[in-house]
Design an enzyme around this catalytic site. Structure first.
Site, short mmCIF file in Angstrom:
data_model
loop_
_atom_site.label_atom_id
_atom_site.label_comp_id
_atom_site.label_asym_id
_atom_site.label_seq_id
_atom_site.Cartn_x
_atom_site.Cartn_y
_atom_site.Cartn_z
N ASP A 225 0.87 -1.17 0.00
CA ASP A 225 0.00 0.00 0.00
C ASP A 225 0.91 1.22 0.00
OD1 ASP A 225 -2.20 1.65 0.06
OD2 ASP A 225 -3.20 0.55 1.67
N TRP A 226 0.36 2.35 -0.40
CA TRP A 226 1.19 3.54 -0.65
C TRP A 226 1.78 4.07 0.66
CZ3 TRP A 226 0.03 1.21 -4.61
CH2 TRP A 226 0.20 1.68 -5.91
#
Length: 818
Positions: A225-226
């Site tokens: 995930d970012w």
């Protein structure tokens, strides 16, 4: 797509160790690195699942907006979901996107989950089946899908750091199961969550290799995930393959140094690069080859028709006291009541949001459906509790050109203008930055249609100010309380001030925000007129309802009620909206209440209304699809993918808040309807519940007397349409294991199939029960087992209504693996 493993190995050999180590780090926010030495171009990613935003968050770059994921799961229709996946793929092609970051396969573990709308169901089997259908639909068109967020990322509170403690058996049977289904469907990427599981952050967890890559044979890319990667060596030694976003972060140059220093084996990096090259080859982005030619775009009318069909297919008719469908020929006046009727909420908040091509409100849909044949009266009623909405082109004008919208300016440190453009919305999440930019300024000329005390606001982080005709309303420094990207970059809190404005006048509103590291780029300017007197608004709504032949009252959650970045604290719609429904229902027994939410809400007035329809967040065509259901042009096809409590206190699992950083899944296997059954509690509406416009009786369940362990089986359910219309019924099958040697739910969902029949007809439908529905994970032996002996099969309309019961004898399989 035809590149061989030998060719990938040959390309890998052309890269230096340093080049290999740099590839697993992102190049930009949404792009991977290119490598000309092997003909590898950048891969472009975009958020989903209700739409494809692309790389820019710009209201001028619109997207087709589907119903929320919870609404798609409510269709219980895998064929339709596959078609919608194909539509998303076409959108990705149109926007130059290679990888769609969807579907979200986390579960509705608790009704308070803030991201309910983006997830599919409380049940691992239904989530797996609908999620796999979306994967197939997206990838059949040459776009890569991403199963997220691996794993047990089921709440938003402290989501960047929370340590979920879950038993091995529940992890295997419940939370990992939908991801296993996605891998079986061929998903090309799996995204890790921010959270930890049992003490280890997911980006460095052994779960990335076992079971994902070893047992399940996943040969795709595991992407973070970012911003979830906070360390170089741990994730690099684990099964993570791609750290996003870039440039910078712990990978990139950091990973190259770690390999050179011997802290990360070259073989580990080679596996990551090999997977990236394999993905690029599948996408046609390797070896200098272009991507596959884009299919001809669907005609806009067909796209809208498909999305509108999905609205009706997922709409759940919770209750109907002979009110629906409404007959247009017998209506002279229809009262459409509520703020949500005119401003229907089409999507949830957070990174999944897009700017839709168009939005059809329930009011618009009703007016279009009646076509002037009946008078439609709209009364907004009291204003629901919630924040002031962002400015839009209908509420203000660019002070420089006079055209609808706002004026966005970039200023240097001395206040000189570097750049300016007109924008349609006061919600500016990724404005264009120019060299030397120090301050973002948003100006708008307001012409209030209502006089009185207005609420004006600016959202963002850092030093901000708000001026009205040059006079300061607020000014201060507002540092981010969190580094959660969904809050910093997408949904920052607003700071408000009030001012007395005269109706018909003109005022200049100017918001400024200084750009500083760590404060994001989001700036949102909002305005709300004075709220009407609540008592007078309720009385007006009741009068309109009483004078009409039928009333449609629309209520729902507000912008900050359901969003990525935080969980809910209540299921209440608020005293104002509850009072509105009660007043309208008391004035007209032919009242239809339409609920506009992505997840469960309390409905204390549910027995007072003539009909109760759940519209979810219905996407851009929501109003048209809801009108189709209201007037009988389409049957409400939805069945609940999640059990709805009458009140929050009834829910067996309601914990979303960690204690000392740890969130314990103490309920184990007993999630959703399983927990309600174990606690002997009765919800407002069970998992699987939903009415149509006809009635059904369940007549017979046929089960094979004996089945070998480890094999799928098929049961048959005979139903009869006992009502006045043709219709579709969803026959659901559940399992129970009396006297089991291991802990089991009272019963659990195992399969379903839809059946159609005309009035008076019987129909028999075959329901396949996969072998996995009968197995359990043995912690002691570290493997799957199926108990032999007597099992119970149950069939019916929901988890709480299973009138048909039959026994099944499971015997030892004659084949290996049984």
């Amino acid at each position: 797509m035809g590149t061989s493993e030998e060719e990938i190995d040959r390309l890998l050999g052309k890269l230096t160790p340093r080049a290999r180590a740099l590839l697993p780090g992102g190049a930009t926010t949404w792009r991977t690195r290119a490598e000309p030495a092997v003909g590898l171009r950048e891969l472009v990613m975009s958020d989903g699942p209700a739409g494809v935003r692309g790389e820019a968050w710009d209201e001028r770059n619109t997207s087709v907006l589907l119903p929320s994921a919870s609404a798609l799961a409510a269709t219980w229709d895998e064929e339709l979901v596959e078609r919608l996946g194909g539509l998303l793929a076409a959108e990705a092609r149109r926007k130059g996107v290679d990888v769609l970051l969807a579907p979200t396969l986390n579960l509705h573990r608790t009704p308070l989950g803030g991201r309910h709308f983006e997830c599919l169901s409380e049940d691992p089997e239904l989530t797996g089946r609908i999620g796999a259908a979306l994967v197939r639909g997206v990838q059949a068109c040459g776009i890569a899908a991403t199963a997220k967020h691996y794993v047990a990322n089921d709440s938003e509170t402290d989501r960047l750091t929370v340590d979920v403690h879950v038993g091995e058996r529940a992890l295997r049977e419940v939370y990992l199961a939908p991801f296993e289904a996605a891998v079986a469907a061929g998903v090309r990427l799996v995204m890790t969550g921010y959270n930890a599981v049992n003490g280890t952050t997911l980006t460095a967890s052994d779960l990335l290799t076992d079971p994902l890559k070893s047992e399940w044979g996943f040969d795709g890319v595991v992407v973070s995930d970012w911003g979830a990667v906070r360390d170089t060596v741990g994730p690099a030694r684990a099964g993570l393959d791609l750290a996003m976003p870039g440039p910078g972060g712990p990978w990139g140059e950091g990973l190259a140094r770690a390999v050179a220093d011997g802290d990360v084996p070259e073989a580990a990096v080679d596996d990551k690069v090999r997977r990236l090259l394999r993905l690029a080859a599948w996408l046609g982005a390797l070896g200098g080859r272009d991507s596959p030619p884009a299919p001809s775009p669907a005609r806009p009318r067909r796209v809208r028709a498909l999305v509108r069909r999905a609205v009706a297919a997922g709409a759940v008719l919770l209750a109907n006291r002979d009110v629906l469908p409404l007959d247009p020929d017998r209506l002279r006046t229809v009262a459409v009541i509520g703020a949500h009727a005119a401003s229907t909420r089409t999507q949830g908040g957070g990174s999944a949001g897009v700017f839709p091509q168009d939005e059809v409100s329930v009011l618009d849909g009703v007016r279009a459906a009646l076509g002037g044949g009946a008078r439609v009266v709209h009364v907004p009623g009291p204003r629901p509790d919630g924040p002031a909405p962002p400015l839009d082109r209908d509420a203000c004008a660019d002070p420089r050109s006079g055209l609808p919208g706002v004026l966005l300016r970039m200023l240097d440190a001395d206040g000189r203008e570097l750049y300016a453009e007109r924008r349609d919305s006061g919600r500016l999440l990724e404005p264009r930055l120019v060299p030397g930019a120090h301050t973002v300024e948003v100006g708008a000329r307001l012409r209030p249609g209502t006089g009185g005390r207005w609420t004006l606001g600016v959202a963002g982080f850092g030093r901000m100010s708000l001026l009205l005709d040059g006079h300061p309303l607020l000014e201060g420094d507002f540092p981010p309380p969190t580094d959660d990207p969904a809050v910093v970059h997408v949904n920052p809190p607003a700071q408000y001030a009030t001012a007395d404005l005269a109706a018909g006048g003109s005022v200049l509103l100017v918001a400024r925000r200084e750009l500083a590291p760590g404060t994001g780029r989001a700036t949102v300017v909002s305005a709300a007129p004075p709220a009407p007197d609540a008592a007078a608004a309720l009385a007006g709504a009741a009068r309109a309802a009483g004078a009409a032949d039928a009333a449609v009252v629309v209520v729902g959650t507000t912008e900050h009620g359901e969003s990525e970045g935080y969980d809910r604290t209540t299921l209440s719609l608020g005293a104002t909206q509850d009072a509105l429904v009660r007043a309208v229902a008391a004035a007209n027994p032919r009242t239809v209440a339409v609920v506009n939410s992505g997840g469960p809400v309390e409905l204390p007035w549910r027995d007072a209304v003539g009909a109760l329809l759940l519209a979810w967040f219905p996407g851009q065509e929501g109003g048209g699809g809801v009108a189709d259901v209201l007037f009988g042009r389409a049957e409400p096809g939805g069945r609940l993918p999640t059990t709805w409590p009458a009140v929050l206190a009834d829910a067996p699992v309601a914990r979303v808040r960690p204690v000392d950083g740890r969130l314990a899944y103490d309920e184990g296997l007993h999630v959703g309807h399983r927990g309600w059954l174990r606690e002997h509690r009765t919800p407002a509406y069970w998992f699987g519940h939903g009415l149509g416009y006809t009635t059904w009786t369940y007549e017979e369940l046929t089960v094979p007397p004996v089945t070998p362990a480890g094999h799928d089986l098929t049961v048959r359910v005979r139903v009869r349409n006992t009502g006045p219309r043709a219709g579709r019924e969803v026959a659901q099958v559940y399992l129970a294991r009396p006297g089991s040697a291991v802990e089991r739910p009272v019963r659990w969902f195992a399969g379903y199939a839809a059946v159609r029949a005309r009035p008076g007809e019987t129909a028999t439908v075959a329901v396949r029960i996969p072998a996995r529905a009968l197995r359990h994970w043995s912690v002691e032996e570290g493997g799957w087992h199926t108990e032999t002996g007597r099992w119970r099969v149950l069939a019916g309309r929901s988890a709480g209504e299973v009138p048909l019961v039959a026994d099944l004898e499971v015997v030892r399989s004659p084949e290996p693996g049984g």
